[in-house]
Scaffold this active site. Structure first.
Site, short mmCIF file in Angstrom:
data_model
loop_
_atom_site.label_atom_id
_atom_site.label_comp_id
_atom_site.label_asym_id
_atom_site.label_seq_id
_atom_site.Cartn_x
_atom_site.Cartn_y
_atom_site.Cartn_z
N GLY A 266 0.81 -1.21 0.00
CA GLY A 266 0.00 0.00 0.00
C GLY A 266 0.84 1.25 0.00
O GLY A 266 2.08 1.21 0.05
N SER A 267 0.13 2.37 -0.02
CA SER A 267 0.83 3.64 -0.21
C SER A 267 1.31 4.22 1.11
O SER A 267 1.94 5.26 1.12
CB SER A 267 -0.11 4.63 -0.88
OG SER A 267 -1.16 4.93 0.00
N CYS A 268 1.00 3.56 2.24
CA CYS A 268 1.35 4.19 3.53
C CYS A 268 2.39 3.44 4.35
O CYS A 268 3.45 3.99 4.63
CB CYS A 268 0.09 4.39 4.35
SG CYS A 268 -0.95 5.68 3.65
N LEU A 269 2.08 2.19 4.75
CA LEU A 269 2.98 1.53 5.71
C LEU A 269 4.43 1.46 5.20
O LEU A 269 5.34 1.89 5.92
CB LEU A 269 2.46 0.15 6.11
CG LEU A 269 1.17 0.10 6.94
CD1 LEU A 269 0.96 -1.29 7.54
CD2 LEU A 269 1.19 1.12 8.06
N ASP A 272 5.95 5.08 4.97
CA ASP A 272 6.05 5.78 6.26
C ASP A 272 7.10 5.13 7.16
O ASP A 272 7.79 5.81 7.92
CB ASP A 272 4.68 5.85 6.95
CG ASP A 272 3.71 6.75 6.18
OD1 ASP A 272 4.15 7.44 5.24
OD2 ASP A 272 2.52 6.78 6.52
#
Ligand code: NAD
Length: 428
Positions: A266-269, A272
């Protein structure tokens, strides 16, 4: 008068907020640098898949509360609060690419100069701690000739929604975090979020920014720890799901984010986690646990393909079907999807790859070019190939017929586990 809202950047976060705030009765103006998105959205066609979004967009447009513009000046001049929800992807070294944020800030800053009156700029994008009071303040002051926290408001308002349940999360988040320095910004944001039933935490911008990264690091670490426990379970010949179900019943631990498998995408974990490691490094802190979580995660697709090779031998010329391309069920987002990592490894080993996804097929086709055959019907895919890999646990994969097949499951699809002739997984 209720605050009027503009949103700059209409991706997964920005579009959900534009529709969400409009449905709460606010006047909302949406702006994106990509004019093709604005065209589609103005016609009521969502540019992403998210449950309930199409209907909610149609209702918001029909109510007259939501409109889209290709002018950032208009978005700022005709509203009171501007949220920045542009992307903050990783640079090749793992640090954050702030170029979209910078360009959004510059255009908003120029519009502030024209405005004359007070306006609030709230940064919803995930940005490194210190960005709001550092880079953002500097650019807005430079472009507008005005003073932050006096002539205009500035806040960090990080977002915690999950793709797949984004609208639900908008209406019922676990918390709303308001990172502010001045009273007026605080008052306006509290008023805006008043209809949202959740705790509102008012803090400083830097605490708000770090809390966002810290939350994602924590979730990523839990998943990687679950995967490490799963590796030990498998080596012992026991089922990791059973082990982790027992672990999750401890109220101090809880059951969430303990599902072992192919790992997080995904685009976050992933981004980040990498950003947190870089931020820590720049502060002289060695983020050992975050690094280990990333390392475990990066190993999972390779471990799955090795299990596959153990079962079927050389993959050259073998027809392998991949069920699921989205990084998780409920979304069409393929960014950092583990499925794409698995496909890359399969292609490197000379396999002929077929793939299916109920929502992400179009985006995957663009990303994969002609290297993979995308199949519309998942049962047809199973019937065509020599071996099936399950990469995303879409609920419909529980209804397929796996009898007689070799299945290597990167998630946990019970029907495949019960029916497959040979069932292999990372967890049991
Ligand atoms: P996205 O890539 O889906 O959307 C970003 C949008 O911004 C695109 O439509 C792009 O065209 C637009 N854009 C880029 N530069 C612009 C500019 N200068 N002016 C106007 N528009 C511009 O990103 P996303 O997934 O919605 O994420 C946005 C931010 O929110 C990121 O910082 C992300 O880390 C954070 N976030 C995302 C999620 C999630 O689940 N996707 C959850 C919480 C937080």
């Amino acid at each position: 008068m209720k605050p009027r809202v503009s949103i700059v950047g209409l991706g997964y976060v920005g579009l959900v907020h534009a529709v969400g705030f409009a449905s709460l009765g606010y006047m909302v103006v949406g702006y994106d640098i990509d004019s093709s998105k604005l065209e589609k959205l103005s016609q009521g066609k969502p540019t992403i898949y998210e449950e309930g979004l199409e209907e909610a967009l149609a209702r918001a447009l029909a109510s007259g509360n939501l409109r889209f513009t290709n002018s950032v000046e208009e978005a700022v001049l005709e509203t009171d609060v501007t949220f920045i929800a542009v992307g903050t992807p990783s640079l090749p070294d793992g640090s954050v690419d702030l170029s979209q944020v910078e360009s959004a800030l510059r255009s908003i800053g120029r519009a502030l100069k024209l405005k004359g009156g007070w306006h609030l700029v709230a940064i919803k994008s995930t940005v490194p701690p210190g960005t709001t009071e550092g880079l953002a303040r500097r650019i807005l002051e430079e472009e507008s000739g005005l003073k932050a926290f006096e002539d205009f408001g500035l806040a960090a308002n990080p977002e915690f929604l999950r793709e797949g349940t984004a609208l639900r999360d908008f209406y019922k988040p676990d918390r709303v975090v308001i990172g502010v320095r001045d009273e007026r910004s605080k008052r306006v944001l509290l008023e805006l979020y008043e209809p949202i039933d959740s705790p509102k935490i008012v803090t400083t911008p830097t605490v708000a920014e770090l809390a966002k990264y810290a939350s994602n690091v924590f979730l990523a670490v839990r998943i990687s720890l679950a995967n490490e426990i799963a590796s030990v379970s498998k080596a012992l010949g026991v089922d990791a799901y059973e082990v982790l179900r027992i672990v999750g019943l401890d109220h101090r631990i809880g059951p969430h984010y303990l599902k072992p498998g192919l790992g997080f995408g995904g685009s976050c974990l992933p981004k980040d986690l990498k950003a947190f490691i870089k931020v820590a490094e720049s502060l002289g802190v060695n983020a050992r646990i975050a690094r280990a979580a990333l390392e475990v995660n990066e190993e999972q697709p390779r471990r799955l393909v090795e299990l596959l090779e153990k079962r079927v031998g050389d993959l050259r010329g073998r027809r392998v079907g991949v069920l699921g391309l989205a990084f998780k069920p409920g979304t069409d987002d393929i960014r950092e999807s583990r499925a794409l990592e698995v496909i890359k490894l399969l292609l490197e080993r000379g396999a002929t790859v077929y793939a299916h996804d109920p929502r992400a097929a179009e985006k995957a086709r663009e990303a994969l070019g002609g290297k993979v055959t995308i199949v519309g019907n998942p049962q047809e895919l199973i019937d065509t190939v020599d071996v099936v890999v399950i990469a995303t646990e879409w609920p419909e994969y529980e209804n397929l017929d796996y009898r007689g097949k070799i299945v290597v499951d990167g998630r946990r699809v019970e029907k495949a586990r019960r029916e497959a002739r040979i069932y292999e997984s990372l967890t049991c």
